[in-house]
Design a protein around this motif. Sequence first.
Motif, PDB file in Angstrom:
ATOM      1  N   GLY A 161      -2.286   5.741  -9.890  1.00 49.70           N
ATOM      2  CA  GLY A 161      -0.946   5.723 -10.438  1.00 49.70           C
ATOM      3  C   GLY A 161      -0.084   6.844  -9.902  1.00 49.70           C
ATOM      4  N   MET A 162      -0.675   8.023  -9.731  1.00 46.18           N
ATOM      5  CA  MET A 162       0.085   9.155  -9.206  1.00 46.18           C
ATOM      6  C   MET A 162       0.433   8.946  -7.736  1.00 46.18           C
ATOM      7  N   ARG A 163      -0.458   8.324  -6.992  1.00 47.66           N
ATOM      8  CA  ARG A 163      -0.151   8.024  -5.588  1.00 47.66           C
ATOM      9  C   ARG A 163       1.057   7.093  -5.500  1.00 47.66           C
ATOM     10  N   GLN A 164       1.121   6.113  -6.409  1.00 50.74           N
ATOM     11  CA  GLN A 164       2.266   5.209  -6.403  1.00 50.74           C
ATOM     12  C   GLN A 164       3.552   5.930  -6.771  1.00 50.74           C
ATOM     13  N   ARG A 165       3.456   6.918  -7.660  1.00 48.22           N
ATOM     14  CA  ARG A 165       4.638   7.708  -8.009  1.00 48.22           C
ATOM     15  C   ARG A 165       5.148   8.480  -6.794  1.00 48.22           C
ATOM     16  N   VAL A 166       4.213   9.032  -6.021  1.00 49.93           N
ATOM     17  CA  VAL A 166       4.604   9.749  -4.801  1.00 49.93           C
ATOM     18  C   VAL A 166       5.288   8.785  -3.832  1.00 49.93           C
ATOM     19  N   ALA A 167       4.707   7.600  -3.659  1.00 50.64           N
ATOM     20  CA  ALA A 167       5.288   6.616  -2.741  1.00 50.64           C
ATOM     21  C   ALA A 167       6.677   6.184  -3.203  1.00 50.64           C
ATOM     22  N   LEU A 168       6.853   6.049  -4.516  1.00 49.20           N
ATOM     23  CA  LEU A 168       8.167   5.675  -5.039  1.00 49.20           C
ATOM     24  C   LEU A 168       9.174   6.807  -4.876  1.00 49.20           C
TER      25      LEU A 168
ATOM     26  N   ARG B 205       0.845  -1.197   0.000  1.00 48.65           N
ATOM     27  CA  ARG B 205       0.000   0.000   0.000  1.00 48.65           C
ATOM     28  C   ARG B 205       0.875   1.240   0.000  1.00 48.65           C
ATOM     29  N   ASP B 206       0.372   2.337  -0.607  1.00 49.79           N
ATOM     30  CA  ASP B 206       1.198   3.543  -0.695  1.00 49.79           C
ATOM     31  C   ASP B 206       1.377   4.238   0.657  1.00 49.79           C
ATOM     32  N   LEU B 207       0.426   4.085   1.569  1.00 48.70           N
ATOM     33  CA  LEU B 207       0.526   4.618   2.939  1.00 48.70           C
ATOM     34  C   LEU B 207       0.805   6.124   2.972  1.00 48.70           C
ATOM     35  N   LEU B 208       0.252   6.862   2.008  1.00 48.98           N
ATOM     36  CA  LEU B 208       0.395   8.314   2.037  1.00 48.98           C
ATOM     37  C   LEU B 208      -0.452   8.894   3.165  1.00 48.98           C
ATOM     38  N   LEU B 209       0.057   9.904   3.819  1.00 48.84           N
ATOM     39  CA  LEU B 209      -0.693  10.572   4.887  1.00 48.84           C
ATOM     40  C   LEU B 209      -1.677  11.556   4.255  1.00 48.84           C
ATOM     41  N   PRO B 210      -2.978  11.384   4.500  1.00 51.38           N
ATOM     42  CA  PRO B 210      -3.978  12.162   3.763  1.00 51.38           C
ATOM     43  C   PRO B 210      -3.936  13.659   4.025  1.00 51.38           C
ATOM     44  N   TRP B 211      -3.363  14.072   5.154  1.00 48.42           N
ATOM     45  CA  TRP B 211      -3.343  15.502   5.490  1.00 48.42           C
ATOM     46  C   TRP B 211      -2.073  16.199   4.994  1.00 48.42           C
ATOM     47  N   ARG B 212      -1.151  15.430   4.393  1.00 46.91           N
ATOM     48  CA  ARG B 212       0.085  16.020   3.893  1.00 46.91           C
ATOM     49  C   ARG B 212       0.058  16.096   2.366  1.00 46.91           C
TER      50      ARG B 212
ATOM     51  N   PHE C   9       2.705  -2.205  -7.888  1.00 46.40           N
ATOM     52  CA  PHE C   9       1.688  -1.939  -8.904  1.00 46.40           C
ATOM     53  C   PHE C   9       0.538  -2.943  -8.845  1.00 46.40           C
ATOM     54  N   GLY C  10       0.507  -3.770  -7.826  1.00 42.86           N
ATOM     55  CA  GLY C  10      -0.452  -4.865  -7.776  1.00 42.86           C
ATOM     56  C   GLY C  10      -1.906  -4.447  -7.762  1.00 42.86           C
ATOM     57  N   ALA C  11      -2.223  -3.273  -7.188  1.00 46.21           N
ATOM     58  CA  ALA C  11      -3.617  -2.850  -7.057  1.00 46.21           C
ATOM     59  C   ALA C  11      -4.084  -1.953  -8.207  1.00 46.21           C
ATOM     60  N   LEU C  12      -3.233  -1.728  -9.198  1.00 48.17           N
ATOM     61  CA  LEU C  12      -3.565  -0.791 -10.278  1.00 48.17           C
ATOM     62  C   LEU C  12      -4.229  -1.505 -11.444  1.00 48.17           C
TER      63      LEU C  12
END
Length: 248
Positions: free
Chosen positions: A135-142, A81-88, A159-162
């Motif tokens: 896809g953009m969220r994964q780019r941020v995580a990468l 999972r990308d685990l991006l923080l939603p408030w950042r 990329f498994g969930a895309l």
Amino acid sequence: MQLEIRDVRKAFRPNALTALDGVTFTIETGQFVTLIGPSGSGKSTLCNLIAGLLPPDSGDIRLEGRSISSKPGHVAYMPQRDLLLPWRSVLENAILGPEIAGQPRPEARRRARELLPLFGLEGFADSLPAQLSGGMRQRVALLRTFLQDKGLMVLDEPFGALDALTRRDLQGWLLKIWDELRPTILFVTHDVREAALLADRVLVLSPRPGRIVADVPIRSPRPRQDSDDAFIAVQMHLLRVMGVSESR
């Protein structure tokens, strides 16, 4: 950075389920290696061991000749999972790793801004994760993973969930990033085509307990085409190694 996995075993209690047994392989500096295997073969467990989040029961994990077993913080690890923080924002999510490591925020932000165009994120520095496509969220995580500057990137099915089209786009993009920056990459996938498309070598794990049953070099030049006979032959070989019928 060179990664060595030496006869690693891992079991989980209380049922003493053996996830990995006698796993041994080496990844040389700058290589792009993919890891495939059936569900439950221990792929994610191996990632957690390399990242130092789990201790091996026996064996050793070495980076540039030094043991990193049970020592987190030595590799850049991206879980499924990308685990991006939603408030950042995009930029603030990207610098999370350097920030935790104690790097000055102005320097981390400067470097992240410089890399936004290369990661396809130019113009999105102030966007929130909810405003981004998958896809953009994964780019941020990468980007966040790359900015950790660890030399070895461990990517667990990024990329498994895309969807299929986004996945193919990001596969080509990741190869471009790797070709330009040359990090050492261990990329976990359940997709034989993806494994053969990206890698210099493909490692194959057996069903649980996971053992390396094949180490397959991919000699076809990049970019690889689905119509190429050699590329098709490699995929068929990998399926046979995994015990999957070619008619599927």
